[in-house]
Design an enzyme around this catalytic site. Structure first.
Site, PDB file in Angstrom:
ATOM      1  N   ALA A  83      34.989   4.894  27.362  1.00  0.00           N
ATOM      2  CA  ALA A  83      34.399   5.676  26.271  1.00  0.00           C
ATOM      3  C   ALA A  83      35.466   6.495  25.548  1.00  0.00           C
ATOM      4  CB  ALA A  83      33.295   6.591  26.814  1.00  0.00           C
ATOM      5  N   CYS A 134      33.628  -4.749  26.917  1.00  0.00           N
ATOM      6  CA  CYS A 134      33.596  -3.577  27.807  1.00  0.00           C
ATOM      7  C   CYS A 134      33.282  -2.254  27.120  1.00  0.00           C
ATOM      8  CB  CYS A 134      34.910  -3.455  28.557  1.00  0.00           C
ATOM      9  SG  CYS A 134      35.095  -4.733  29.805  1.00  0.00           S
TER      10      CYS A 134
END
Length: 182
Positions: A83, A134
């Site tokens: 993230a 991902c």
């Protein structure tokens, strides 16, 4: 539940051992990792299982690069790493739109902020956005966990990284269509 009902009385521990492999360098990342992360239950049996896996990795990874945590910390560390990287990509892409609107050069802005030792220069190349499987998957998993824990504002924050990435892809496509069919 099924595993707990085994007739042989076998005991087991669940460990989290997320991978931090980058596309194109996965084998190198496996052989010489920045870090190995192992999470387990903070019980005597859980710690023993974590230590057993540490011993396996210690055959080729220096022990100071093997991090041990609880299960949630290991899982969230993996999601957070992806993230944060995606967030950097979305941030420089947002700056690229602002640079285009103002006449600034995003490469110069990226170089300038990249020389700040608190920020660094990695992942500051403006592009079409992040791709692969991902980053978005992990951010959406983080959003789900935040929502499940009642952390709506946190979920909204991470969702904005995905929204910014979608905006950048659309902006890029519009620029191509405009250049081709002006």
């Amino acid at each position: 539940k099924v595993l707990l009902c085994n007739e042989f009385g076998s005991k087991f521990e669940v460990l989290s051992n997320p991978e931090f492999l980058a596309e194109g360098t996965a084998i190198e990342d496996l052989m010489k990792p920045d870090r190995v992360l192992i999470g387990g239950n903070q019980t005597r049996a859980g710690k023993k299982a974590v230590e057993a896996l540490v011993d396996v990795y210690a055959h080729w990874v220096p022990r100071d690069r093997i991090l041990t945590t609880n299960l949630w910390s290991a899982e969230l560390s993996k999601l957070a790493a992806n993230a944060f990287l995606a967030q950097r990509i979305s941030s420089i892409n947002a700056m690229s739109a602002l640079c285009e609107a103002t006449g600034a050069y995003v490469e110069e802005v990226a170089h300038s902020i990249g020389t700040d030792t608190r920020i660094g220069s990695k992942f500051l190349k403006a592009s079409v956005g992040f791709g692969g499987s991902c980053f978005e998957k992990d951010i959406l998993n983080l959003v789900y966990i935040c929502e499940s824990m009642g952390l709506k504002e946190c979920a909204d924050y991470w969702m904005q990284v995905v929204s910014m990435n979608d905006y950048q892809k659309s902006r890029f496509a519009r620029k191509i269509v405009s250049a081709l069919y002006n």
